[in-house]
Scaffold this motif. Structure first.
Motif, PDB file in Angstrom:
ATOM      1  N   GLN A 380      44.982  29.285  54.071  1.00 38.21           N
ATOM      2  CA  GLN A 380      44.437  30.022  55.273  1.00 38.21           C
ATOM      3  C   GLN A 380      45.584  31.300  55.556  1.00 38.21           C
ATOM      4  OE1 GLN A 380      41.626  29.986  56.151  1.00 38.21           O
ATOM      5  NE2 GLN A 380      40.507  28.819  53.975  1.00 38.21           N
ATOM      6  N   ALA A 381      46.074  31.243  55.130  1.00 40.97           N
ATOM      7  CA  ALA A 381      47.990  31.573  55.210  1.00 40.97           C
ATOM      8  C   ALA A 381      47.475  32.885  54.566  1.00 40.97           C
ATOM      9  CB  ALA A 381      48.856  31.223  54.984  1.00 40.97           C
ATOM     10  N   ALA A 382      47.057  32.987  52.281  1.00 38.74           N
ATOM     11  CA  ALA A 382      46.480  33.832  52.323  1.00 38.74           C
ATOM     12  C   ALA A 382      45.608  34.697  52.959  1.00 38.74           C
ATOM     13  CB  ALA A 382      46.032  34.374  50.598  1.00 38.74           C
ATOM     14  N   VAL A 383      44.773  34.410  53.180  1.00 39.81           N
ATOM     15  CA  VAL A 383      43.369  34.936  53.953  1.00 39.81           C
ATOM     16  C   VAL A 383      43.962  35.893  55.221  1.00 39.81           C
ATOM     17  CG1 VAL A 383      41.019  34.642  54.994  1.00 39.81           C
ATOM     18  CG2 VAL A 383      41.555  33.230  53.278  1.00 39.81           C
ATOM     19  N   THR A 384      45.145  34.999  55.997  1.00 36.97           N
ATOM     20  CA  THR A 384      45.324  35.336  56.575  1.00 36.97           C
ATOM     21  C   THR A 384      46.407  36.618  57.221  1.00 36.97           C
ATOM     22  OG1 THR A 384      45.085  33.409  58.035  1.00 36.97           O
ATOM     23  CG2 THR A 384      46.932  35.203  59.286  1.00 36.97           C
ATOM     24  N   LEU A 385      46.716  36.739  55.913  1.00 34.70           N
ATOM     25  CA  LEU A 385      47.384  37.626  55.695  1.00 34.70           C
ATOM     26  C   LEU A 385      46.837  39.258  54.854  1.00 34.70           C
ATOM     27  CD1 LEU A 385      50.891  38.281  55.005  1.00 34.70           C
ATOM     28  CD2 LEU A 385      50.797  37.223  52.832  1.00 34.70           C
ATOM     29  N   LEU A 386      45.467  39.067  54.442  1.00 39.40           N
ATOM     30  CA  LEU A 386      44.908  39.325  54.449  1.00 39.40           C
ATOM     31  C   LEU A 386      43.862  40.419  55.068  1.00 39.40           C
ATOM     32  CD1 LEU A 386      42.951  38.069  51.182  1.00 39.40           C
ATOM     33  CD2 LEU A 386      44.854  40.227  51.393  1.00 39.40           C
ATOM     34  N   ASN A 387      44.019  39.650  56.210  1.00 32.69           N
ATOM     35  CA  ASN A 387      42.803  40.239  57.514  1.00 32.69           C
ATOM     36  C   ASN A 387      43.297  40.560  58.578  1.00 32.69           C
ATOM     37  OD1 ASN A 387      40.574  39.943  55.493  1.00 32.69           O
ATOM     38  ND2 ASN A 387      40.295  37.038  56.350  1.00 32.69           N
ATOM     39  N   ASP A 388      44.605  39.491  58.572  1.00 31.14           N
ATOM     40  CA  ASP A 388      44.769  39.986  60.300  1.00 31.14           C
ATOM     41  C   ASP A 388      45.933  40.468  60.427  1.00 31.14           C
ATOM     42  OD1 ASP A 388      43.033  38.121  60.999  1.00 31.14           O
ATOM     43  OD2 ASP A 388      44.263  36.703  62.074  1.00 31.14           O
ATOM     44  N   VAL A 389      45.955  41.985  59.524  1.00 33.73           N
ATOM     45  CA  VAL A 389      47.145  43.204  58.905  1.00 33.73           C
ATOM     46  C   VAL A 389      48.254  43.600  60.218  1.00 33.73           C
ATOM     47  CG1 VAL A 389      47.640  45.238  58.022  1.00 33.73           C
ATOM     48  CG2 VAL A 389      45.513  43.341  56.896  1.00 33.73           C
ATOM     49  N   SER A 390      47.207  43.557  61.766  1.00 36.63           N
ATOM     50  CA  SER A 390      47.790  44.068  62.720  1.00 36.63           C
ATOM     51  C   SER A 390      48.456  43.034  63.694  1.00 36.63           C
ATOM     52  CB  SER A 390      46.141  45.121  63.660  1.00 36.63           C
ATOM     53  OG  SER A 390      45.323  43.711  64.083  1.00 36.63           O
ATOM     54  N   ASP A 391      47.902  41.902  63.229  1.00 35.32           N
ATOM     55  CA  ASP A 391      48.804  41.333  64.026  1.00 35.32           C
ATOM     56  C   ASP A 391      50.053  40.599  63.497  1.00 35.32           C
ATOM     57  OD1 ASP A 391      46.981  40.728  66.342  1.00 35.32           O
ATOM     58  OD2 ASP A 391      45.768  39.853  65.174  1.00 35.32           O
ATOM     59  N   LEU A 392      50.120  40.873  62.371  1.00 36.45           N
ATOM     60  CA  LEU A 392      51.395  40.475  61.370  1.00 36.45           C
ATOM     61  C   LEU A 392      52.603  41.389  62.485  1.00 36.45           C
ATOM     62  CD1 LEU A 392      50.195  40.483  58.059  1.00 36.45           C
ATOM     63  CD2 LEU A 392      50.437  38.785  58.970  1.00 36.45           C
ATOM     64  N   PRO A 393      53.881  40.734  61.730  1.00 36.67           N
ATOM     65  CA  PRO A 393      55.022  41.615  61.896  1.00 36.67           C
ATOM     66  C   PRO A 393      55.035  43.348  61.197  1.00 36.67           C
ATOM     67  CG  PRO A 393      55.790  39.541  61.430  1.00 36.67           C
ATOM     68  CD  PRO A 393      54.154  39.053  60.863  1.00 36.67           C
ATOM     69  N   LYS A 394      55.871  43.952  61.911  1.00 28.72           N
ATOM     70  CA  LYS A 394      55.621  45.179  62.106  1.00 28.72           C
ATOM     71  C   LYS A 394      55.410  45.364  60.701  1.00 28.72           C
ATOM     72  CE  LYS A 394      53.435  47.202  65.566  1.00 28.72           C
ATOM     73  NZ  LYS A 394      52.427  45.886  65.448  1.00 28.72           N
ATOM     74  N   ALA A 395      57.061  45.654  60.301  1.00 28.45           N
ATOM     75  CA  ALA A 395      56.972  46.354  58.676  1.00 28.45           C
ATOM     76  C   ALA A 395      57.069  45.043  58.050  1.00 28.45           C
ATOM     77  CB  ALA A 395      59.094  46.009  58.634  1.00 28.45           C
ATOM     78  N   GLY A 396      57.366  44.974  56.378  1.00 28.80           N
ATOM     79  CA  GLY A 396      57.767  43.195  55.479  1.00 28.80           C
ATOM     80  C   GLY A 396      58.706  42.670  56.052  1.00 28.80           C
ATOM     81  N   GLY A 397      58.437  42.018  55.033  1.00 27.16           N
ATOM     82  CA  GLY A 397      59.567  40.620  54.322  1.00 27.16           C
ATOM     83  C   GLY A 397      59.621  39.724  54.027  1.00 27.16           C
ATOM     84  N   VAL A 398      60.684  38.829  53.911  1.00 26.57           N
ATOM     85  CA  VAL A 398      60.951  37.690  54.671  1.00 26.57           C
ATOM     86  C   VAL A 398      60.938  36.591  55.849  1.00 26.57           C
ATOM     87  CG1 VAL A 398      62.191  35.779  52.941  1.00 26.57           C
ATOM     88  CG2 VAL A 398      61.807  37.960  51.900  1.00 26.57           C
ATOM     89  N   PHE A 399      59.414  36.038  55.708  1.00 28.84           N
ATOM     90  CA  PHE A 399      59.011  35.332  56.545  1.00 28.84           C
ATOM     91  C   PHE A 399      59.025  34.104  56.773  1.00 28.84           C
ATOM     92  CE2 PHE A 399      57.929  39.657  57.310  1.00 28.84           C
ATOM     93  CZ  PHE A 399      58.781  40.011  58.823  1.00 28.84           C
ATOM     94  N   THR A 400      59.291  32.737  57.877  1.00 28.93           N
ATOM     95  CA  THR A 400      58.854  31.629  58.004  1.00 28.93           C
ATOM     96  C   THR A 400      57.308  31.882  58.383  1.00 28.93           C
ATOM     97  OG1 THR A 400      59.453  31.586  59.882  1.00 28.93           O
ATOM     98  CG2 THR A 400      60.837  30.441  58.373  1.00 28.93           C
ATOM     99  N   PRO A 401      56.832  30.519  57.997  1.00 33.64           N
ATOM    100  CA  PRO A 401      55.013  30.852  58.318  1.00 33.64           C
ATOM    101  C   PRO A 401      54.723  31.351  60.060  1.00 33.64           C
ATOM    102  CG  PRO A 401      55.647  28.802  57.651  1.00 33.64           C
ATOM    103  CD  PRO A 401      56.875  29.341  57.793  1.00 33.64           C
ATOM    104  N   GLY A 402      55.897  30.444  61.145  1.00 28.72           N
ATOM    105  CA  GLY A 402      56.052  30.807  62.277  1.00 28.72           C
ATOM    106  C   GLY A 402      56.291  31.989  62.728  1.00 28.72           C
ATOM    107  N   ALA A 403      57.062  32.983  62.059  1.00 27.76           N
ATOM    108  CA  ALA A 403      57.566  34.100  62.062  1.00 27.76           C
ATOM    109  C   ALA A 403      56.416  35.281  61.927  1.00 27.76           C
ATOM    110  CB  ALA A 403      58.956  34.270  61.289  1.00 27.76           C
ATOM    111  N   ALA A 404      56.134  34.931  61.051  1.00 29.48           N
ATOM    112  CA  ALA A 404      55.006  35.754  59.815  1.00 29.48           C
ATOM    113  C   ALA A 404      53.495  35.530  60.621  1.00 29.48           C
ATOM    114  CB  ALA A 404      54.827  35.314  58.726  1.00 29.48           C
ATOM    115  N   PHE A 405      52.968  34.420  61.002  1.00 29.14           N
ATOM    116  CA  PHE A 405      51.617  34.345  61.938  1.00 29.14           C
ATOM    117  C   PHE A 405      51.488  33.778  63.305  1.00 29.14           C
ATOM    118  CE2 PHE A 405      51.480  33.057  56.871  1.00 29.14           C
ATOM    119  CZ  PHE A 405      51.066  34.222  56.393  1.00 29.14           C
ATOM    120  N   SER A 406      52.710  34.402  64.073  1.00 32.07           N
ATOM    121  CA  SER A 406      52.441  33.560  65.532  1.00 32.07           C
ATOM    122  C   SER A 406      51.827  34.432  66.280  1.00 32.07           C
ATOM    123  CB  SER A 406      54.232  33.830  65.796  1.00 32.07           C
ATOM    124  OG  SER A 406      54.456  35.057  66.296  1.00 32.07           O
ATOM    125  N   ARG A 407      51.450  35.544  65.683  1.00 32.28           N
ATOM    126  CA  ARG A 407      50.102  36.335  67.205  1.00 32.28           C
ATOM    127  C   ARG A 407      48.206  36.319  66.408  1.00 32.28           C
ATOM    128  NH1 ARG A 407      54.100  41.336  68.620  1.00 32.28           N
ATOM    129  NH2 ARG A 407      54.086  41.679  67.026  1.00 32.28           N
TER     130      ARG A 407
END
Length: 429
Positions: A380-407
């Protein structure tokens, strides 16, 4: 993320490993999920075509999908062959990396993914690896616009997103949270595959290097809001849960602290203090665990001790870890509950020199932690990465799940698949 140009949205690397086979099954389930509105092309990757085919055949039988093997791509690659990792990364939008211990095998995959513009998710519970990857690759990943997200299994999505969920549900400012993990098993008891045991042995054996890494990073401390959260004794009694508890020694505290730092520094959110515990039942369990813990901490300090711990996991873990891993019956009968006790302040009360006046209790409940909840969380983290692009941190990077997926909608997706977040109580004092 360049989904269109690549043949596979998801690639499960290490699909024939113990955890990898369960992740493979979970991607196959997601592929035909009723909520899915678009096609999900995916592949499995590893060293042996025969083993990968066997995993797909077993998943096909289990899910009643005889044609599964012909629907899934197969990529042959080896962790010791960087060119083969590049080839794998070029074909994927997101790599789900299931090859551990990550301290030995994780970095080449991250490197290949960043160089080839591919995002990567892993299920590492190894703080030293996770923190080192941030320091080495965060800026490179940001330049490439890719997301490298560690600890996206049972370590540490329930804890990390559980704290964020608790904050979102509090009518005020959350300042501190304690979590208590309870694992339930059936009549045949608990068992965990020794891959997790190996990671723990190497991690505890190398604790001094983690300390050194943190000292060298020289980061300014995150401010403490409200009263400082007091640490409990190594063995303490939790009245609310009617159970003794000990500190949880997994990656959760490291991951949650990094998330809280990110949310404070980048989204200007009030940081939350956090401590993690695991319930151990009555006094007999406490004594048994104390002996196991003392044995472990003594042996892990020496090279020969670590070799013995790795050679005889079943003996030194009092039967909790084995080279065979759990049976299907043990998996089916097991579940987890993580209970969060939070405190904070209503909008009209300042956290400076006042006592918290709001208490909240939330829970994350789910199926067996290692081989059911972990694959659900990772996929589901991978599906979120594919589908919720506009809600991820603006630039890429190395993130914790909470940092990447909080929104993002990750918590909603987990709720729909049996990892349930709920509020138990909320009171203003």
């Amino acid at each position: 993320m360049a989904t269109q140009q690549r043949p596979f949205h998801l690639v499960v690397f290490g699909a024939s490993g113990f955890t990898g086979q369960f992740v493979t099954e979970e991607v196959a389930r997601e592929q035909v999920s009723p909520e899915r509105t678009s096609h999900l092309p995916w592949a499995v990757a590893g060293r042996s075509r025969e083993k990968l085919l066997r995993v797909l055949e077993r998943a096909a039988m289990k899910l009643g999908r005889p044609t599964l093997s012909s629907e899934v791509g197969i990529i042959i690659c080896d962790i010791t062959n960087p060119a083969s990792l590049d080839e794998m990364a070029k074909q994927a939008t997101v790599v789900l990396n299931c090859v551990g211990p990550y301290r030995f095998y994780g970095e080449p995959v991250i490197k290949a993914c960043i160089e080839n513009g591919t995002s990567c998710i892993d299920i590492s519970g190894e703080p030293q690896f996770l923190e080192l990857m941030y320091w080495k690759y965060h800026e490179k990943a940001a330049e490439k616009g890719v997301y490298i997200i560690g600890s996206s299994g049972f370590d540490s999505i329930p804890a990390d997103l559980g704290v964020i969920y608790t904050r979102n549900k509090m009518n005020g400012t959350l300042t501190a949270v304690e979590s208590f993990l309870t694992i339930r098993s059936g009549p045949e008891g608990l068992c965990i595959h020794d891959g997790t045991w190996k990671s723990a042995v190497y991690g505890f054996g190398d604790k001094s290097n983690l300390k050194k890494l943190r000292n060298e990073s020289d980061m300014k401390p995150v401010p403490i809001v409200g009263p400082k959260l007091k640490r409990r004794w190594p063995i303490s009694y939790c009245r609310e849960l009617n159970s003794y508890s000990i500190p949880f020694l997994g990656a959760d505290v490291s991951v949650v602290k990094r998330t809280q730092r990110y949310l404070h520094e980048n989204l200007e959110q009030s940081p939350v203090q956090y401590a993690a515990y695991v319930t151990v039942g009555g006094i007999t369990s406490v004594i048994k665990l104390m002996f196991a813990g003392l044995f472990f901490l003594f042996f892990v300090r020496f090279g020969i001790g670590r070799q013995l711990l790795i050679k005889f996991p079943w003996l030194f873990s009092f039967g909790y870890f084995s080279k065979q891993g759990p049976t299907q019956k043990q998996i089916d009968a097991s579940s987890f509950t993580m209970t969060f006790f939070g405190q904070g302040f209503s909008q009209d009360i300042s956290p400076v020199k006042n006592k918290p006046n709001i208490r909240i209790c939330t829970q994350v409940k789910g199926p067996e932690a290692g081989y059911v909840a972990t694959p659900i969380a990772m996929v589901q983290a991978a599906v979120t990465l594919l589908n919720d692009v506009s809600d991820l941190p603006k630039a890429g990077g190395v993130f914790t799940p909470g940092a990447a997926f909080s929104r993002t909608k990750l918590i909603d997706r987990l709720n729909e698949r049996g990892i349930e977040f709920s509020v138990i109580s909320s009171t203003e004092v």
